[in-house]
Enzyme design. Structure first.
Site, PDB file in Angstrom:
ATOM      1  N   LYS A  73       0.863  -1.183   0.000  1.00  0.00           N
ATOM      2  CA  LYS A  73       0.000   0.000   0.000  1.00  0.00           C
ATOM      3  C   LYS A  73       0.904   1.239   0.000  1.00  0.00           C
ATOM      4  CE  LYS A  73      -3.991   1.717   2.691  1.00  0.00           C
ATOM      5  NZ  LYS A  73      -4.846   1.413   3.861  1.00  0.00           N
ATOM      6  N   SER A 148      -9.681   1.165   2.972  1.00  0.00           N
ATOM      7  CA  SER A 148      -8.890   1.999   2.097  1.00  0.00           C
ATOM      8  C   SER A 148      -7.801   1.238   1.343  1.00  0.00           C
ATOM      9  CB  SER A 148      -8.248   3.126   2.909  1.00  0.00           C
ATOM     10  OG  SER A 148      -7.364   2.589   3.868  1.00  0.00           O
ATOM     11  N   SER A 172      -9.605  -1.272   7.223  1.00  0.00           N
ATOM     12  CA  SER A 172      -9.161  -1.099   5.837  1.00  0.00           C
ATOM     13  C   SER A 172      -8.453  -2.277   5.188  1.00  0.00           C
ATOM     14  CB  SER A 172      -8.253   0.114   5.724  1.00  0.00           C
ATOM     15  OG  SER A 172      -9.048   1.265   5.650  1.00  0.00           O
TER      16      SER A 172
HETATM   17  N1  GLN Z   1     -12.923   3.088   6.510  1.00  0.00           N
HETATM   18  C1  GLN Z   1     -12.354   3.549   7.751  1.00  0.00           C
HETATM   19  C2  GLN Z   1     -12.070   5.017   7.668  1.00  0.00           C
HETATM   20  O1  GLN Z   1     -12.398   5.577   6.684  1.00  0.00           O
HETATM   21  C3  GLN Z   1     -11.131   2.778   8.075  1.00  0.00           C
HETATM   22  C4  GLN Z   1      -9.928   3.296   7.422  1.00  0.00           C
HETATM   23  C5  GLN Z   1      -8.712   2.468   7.708  1.00  0.00           C
HETATM   24  O2  GLN Z   1      -8.779   1.415   8.335  1.00  0.00           O
HETATM   25  N2  GLN Z   1      -7.582   2.985   7.276  1.00  0.00           N
HETATM   26  O3  GLN Z   1     -11.545   5.610   8.555  1.00  0.00           O
END
Ligand code: GLN
Length: 474
Positions: A73, A148, A172
């Site tokens: 990532k 994400s 994420s």
């Molecule tokens: N979807 C969650 C957020 O938008 C989790 C994001 C993540 O785990 N980086 O914060």
């Protein structure tokens, strides 16, 4: 793409070389460019590493990850390779050091082929918040892959790499894994070093692993876990030994805790169908099912979004156009205007929303009402989990309330988007390990994932159960 274990045997027998397999991967990434999973492909670096791997195979001394093709990532720091966080702010940022996980996977013979797309600074659940365009679900049809870590997940789901690393602050890694039909694992807080992971919400962030099966996940975890003197939040423990553990047969009796049915009310019918049928399979295979009560589940999402945005507003203060990253041009030499303009132009809408929300909940007038209250709610979540895990080996629950949704479906309504993390954020609040495994499909053929959670530092046993459950379900 063939699985890593099949590749490893073939490479040991000399019927395949790492160089050939790496070349093939690079050309396949090019062919699948429309997925927009990769932001950077590092072909020459990968081929140089592949040549070294070939030597190790030839001399009969392959290391733990020898020849494994890996994507990262793009919020994980790579020396000399652009690391953008999918933000205009860091579009041209080239780090001068490697994250600890990068050094460790290199030392074990892993081959990094590229950096993957994400929601900007890992903020999002659909990968629609990238400054470099959305990521496509491998099944197409205008579906989102989740987020994400959407690029990393799609890289695995589309068979472009053996393993990809993501980051999991509130789900994420697990959420996109569920939506794309792969395995996504978030370890206990402190089990994998975060040195070199660009911080979003430091008390919640964990690097997590995406792979097509649990045994590759376990192998990779063993290679990168363990104390790191550069990250003082890592636990004082050596690397895990989960690969050896998962091969042991499933316990004759084990206890699985489940949430009250009322907690599942927001789930899609297809998700519920898979959930109950898999639970039945567990029961038939010797599980004792007991109820779990984790107080205040309706507060999980608000608690997470208060704490995560508060920490993000502080962490992202460093992007000011002065030290590194994007700098807006200003007509005069007004320093304040330069900072404001750089942040206004450099950050996307969701990042700005979070910075504003976080600044608000930390402001002196609202600190007690929001931030302090959220800290207390967090403690209750942890206490609830501690209680569950005195009685059960595993908490079993869906990963997401719905299968993959359509692009644009939730972008106008941030709260609807945030609710797709309903079942994932509590593990981050409590710091416990959690894994999503493919468990079935919807009536439309979309992947559905189920989640297993365990108590802190029970990562190896969690992988062991996940390995066996995966086999029972698939
Ligand atoms: N979807 C969650 C957020 O938008 C989790 C994001 C993540 O785990 N980086 O914060």
């Amino acid at each position: 793409m063939i699985s890593y274990s099949t590749f490893r045997i073939a490479a040991q027998n000399g019927t395949i070389t790492t160089t050939d397999s790496t070349r093939q991967v690079v050309s396949e990434i090019e062919k699948q460019k429309h997925l927009n999973a990769f932001l950077t492909v590092c072909e020459s670096e990968a081929l140089a590493q592949a040549a070294t791997s070939d030597k190790h195979f030839a001399t009969g001394s392959p290391r733990l990850l020898e020849g494994m093709v890996i994507a990262l990532k793009d919020n994980i720091s790579t020396k000399g390779i652009r690391t953008t966080c999918a933000s205009k702010m860091l579009e041209n940022f080239v780090p001068v050091y490697n994250a600890t996980v990068v050094d460790r996977m290199n030392a074990h013979g892993g081959i990094i082929v590229g950096k993957t797309n994400l929601d900007e600074f890992a903020m999002g659940s659909s990968n629609e918040n990238s400054a470099f365009g959305a990521v496509e679900h491998p099944l197409g049809d205008n579906l989102v892959p989740g987020g994400s870590s959407g690029g990393s997940t799609v890289a695995v789901a589309a068979g472009l790499v053996h393993v990809a690393l993501g980051s999991d602050t509130g789900g994420s890694v697990r959420q996109p894994a569920a939506l794309c039909g792969v395995v996504g694992f978030k370890p206990t807080y402190g089990r994998i070093s975060r040195y070199g992971l660009v911080a979003f919400a430091s008390s919640l962030d964990q690097i997590g692993i995406l792979a097509s099966d649990v045994s590759t996940t376990a192998r990779f975890f063993d290679a990168i876990s363990g104390i790191d003197e550069r990250d003082s939040t890592t636990a004082e423990l050596p690397a895990t030994q989960s690969l050896a553990m998962i091969e042991q047969p499933l316990l004759r009796s084990f206890t699985v805790a489940v949430l009250p049915d009322s907690e599942l009310a927001g789930c899609d019918a297809d998700v519920l169908k898979v959930y109950y049928s898999r639970l039945e399979i567990l029961r038939q295979n010797g599980a004792t099912i007991i109820p779990a009560e984790i107080p205040g589940s309706t507060a999980w999402i608000p608690t997470y979004y208060i704490l995560a945005t508060a920490e993000a507003s502080s962490n992202l203060a460093r992007f000011d156009g002065v030290r590194y990253g994007f700098r807006a041009t200003v007509g005069d030499d007004d320093e304040d205007a330069m900072i404001v303009r750089s942040r206004t132009q450099g950050f996307g809408a969701e990042v700005k929303r979070r910075i504003m929300l976080g600044t608000y909940v930390l402001s002196s007038g609202y600190y007690d009402a929001y931030y302090r209250k959220a800290q207390k709610a967090r403690r209750l979540v942890l206490n609830g989990y501690n209680d569950v895990f005195t009685k059960a080996d595993i908490l079993f629950l869906p990963t997401t309330p719905t299968p993959a949704f359509k692009r644009g479906e939730k972008t106008a309504d941030p709260v609807a988007m945030y609710l797709s993390d309903y079942f994932t954020v509590s593990a981050n609040l409590a710091g416990i390990p959690a894994i999503s495994i493919p468990a079935g499909t919807s009536s439309e053929g979309l992947p559905i994932g189920m989640q297993l959670q365990a108590k802190s530092f029970d990562d190896e046993r969690l992988l062991y159960f996940a390995h066996h459950f995966y086999q029972l379900f698939n």
